[in-house]
Motif scaffolding. Structure first.
Motif, PDB file in Angstrom:
ATOM      1  N   TYR A 203       0.835  -1.204   0.058  1.00 20.61           N
ATOM      2  CA  TYR A 203      -0.195   0.208  -0.074  1.00 20.61           C
ATOM      3  C   TYR A 203       0.828   1.292  -0.044  1.00 20.61           C
ATOM      4  N   GLU A 207       1.066   4.107  -2.872  1.00 23.09           N
ATOM      5  CA  GLU A 207       0.680   5.610  -2.407  1.00 23.09           C
ATOM      6  C   GLU A 207       2.000   6.502  -2.951  1.00 23.09           C
ATOM      7  N   ARG A 210       2.060   7.313  -6.634  1.00 21.55           N
ATOM      8  CA  ARG A 210       1.049   8.189  -6.795  1.00 21.55           C
ATOM      9  C   ARG A 210       0.067   7.242  -7.747  1.00 21.55           C
ATOM     10  N   ARG A 212      -3.737   5.395  -7.123  1.00 17.90           N
ATOM     11  CA  ARG A 212      -4.858   5.434  -6.283  1.00 17.90           C
ATOM     12  C   ARG A 212      -5.611   3.878  -6.320  1.00 17.90           C
ATOM     13  N   ARG A 242       5.342   4.764   6.655  1.00 15.64           N
ATOM     14  CA  ARG A 242       5.335   5.894   6.007  1.00 15.64           C
ATOM     15  C   ARG A 242       6.374   6.979   6.605  1.00 15.64           C
TER      16      ARG A 242
END
Length: 244
Positions: A203, A207, A210, A212, A242
Motif C-alpha cells: 500500500y 501510495e 501516486r 490510487r 510512512r
C-alpha cells in the motif's frame, strides 16, 4: 573498505558481501529483533554484544533460508568489516590461527544462545512470504491489459527482455525493499503479523508511486488480504512505514 556504524549496517554489508538473498537478510532482522525483545522483557543478563548477535543472525538465517555459507566464509569478511585495513594494529584473519579458532568458537556459542532464545523456531513468518501474491492482486486489471507477457515461455522472455515475474519489476523491487526494511523495525518485527506488514508495504509503495486504489481502504484490505489482515493492524503498520 567502508565499515559499519551499527549492527544493522553490519548485517547489511555482510549480506551483500556473501551475496545473500533478501529473504535471508529479512530473517536475520527478525531474529535480531526477537532477541532484543526477549532481553528487553527479561532480567537475564544479555550474553551477546550487538555485533556478535548480528553475526549470529546472519549465520542462522543463511541456514534457515536455504542459503548456507561456511563459517570461514562468514568470519573472514566479518572480521575485515569490523577491523578496517587502515588500522595498522590489525591483520587480516587467516586460517588456521588462534584468532580464527576463537572467533569460530564464539560464533558457534552465539548461534546456540540465539537458538534457545528463539525456542529453536527458525522458520519465522516473514512479510516476503506474502508480498508477491498481494502485489499481484493489487495490480489485477492493470498488468493483464494488452500483451499477456506472463504467458510467454522463458526463451521468448529472454530474447525480448521481458521480466519473468512482477517482483522483478520496478514496483516489485520497491515493495521488496520496503518489506525487508520493515523487518528492521522493532515494532513491526515484534508486534504485527507478517501479513499486515506485507500488505502495508504494498500500500505504501502504491501510495508513493501516486497510484490510487478504486475502493475504500477497508474494502481493499479485505480484498487483497483475503480477509486475513486486521484493519487496525494495517493502519498502524502503514503509519510506521510512512515514517521509514
Amino acid at each position: 573498505m567502508p565499515f559499519p556504524k551499527d549492527p544493522f549496517a553490519f548485517a547489511d554489508a555482510l549480506a551483500d558481501i556473501l551475496r545473500l538473498p533478501d529473504e535471508t537478510l529479512a530473517m536475520s532482522y527478525l531474529y535480531m529483533n526477537k532477541y532484543l525483545h526477549f532481553h528487553t522483557s527479561s532480567s537475564t543478563p544479555d550474553p551477546l554484544d550487538p555485533y556478535t548477535l548480528s553475526l549470529s543472525t546472519i549465520s542462522l538465517a543463511s541456514k534457515s533460508t536455504e542459503s548456507p555459507r561456511r563459517l570461514s566464509s562468514i568470519l573472514i569478511p566479518a572480521h575485515a568489516l569490523l577491523h578496517p585495513s587502515s588500522s595498522t594494529e590489525q591483520q587480516p584473519l587467516v586460517i588456521p590461527s588462534p584468532t580464527y579458532d576463537t572467533l569460530r568458537s564464539t560464533l558457534v556459542q552465539a548461534d546456540l544462545i540465539l537458538l534457545r532464545v528463539l525456542g529453536f523456531q527458525l522458520q519465522l513468518p516473514s512479510p516476503l512470504e506474502y508480498l508477491q501474491r498481494y502485489l499481484e492482486r493489487a495490480m489485477e486489471g492493470v498488468d493483464t491489459v494488452g500483451e499477456a507477457f506472463d504467458e510467454w515461455d522463458r526463451e521468448a522472455k529472454e530474447e525480448y527482455g521481458v521480466l519473468s515475474e512482477i517482483m522483478e519489476s520496478r514496483m516489485g523491487r520497491r515493495c521488496r525493499t520496503k518489506a525487508v526494511d520493515a523487518c528492521r523495525n522493532y515494532e513491526l518485527a515484534n508486534i504485527f503479523p507478517a501479513r499486515a506488514v506485507a500488505l502495508g508495504a504494498v500500500y505504501v509503495v502504491l501510495e508513493a508511486s501516486r497510484l490510487r486504489i478504486e475502493q475504500g481502504v477497508s474494502e481493499w484490505v479485505k480484498d487483497i488480504g483475503s480477509g486475513k489482515v486486521d484493519n487496525e493492524d494495517f493502519e498502524e503498520v502503514v503509519a510506521i512505514l510512512r515514517k521509514t
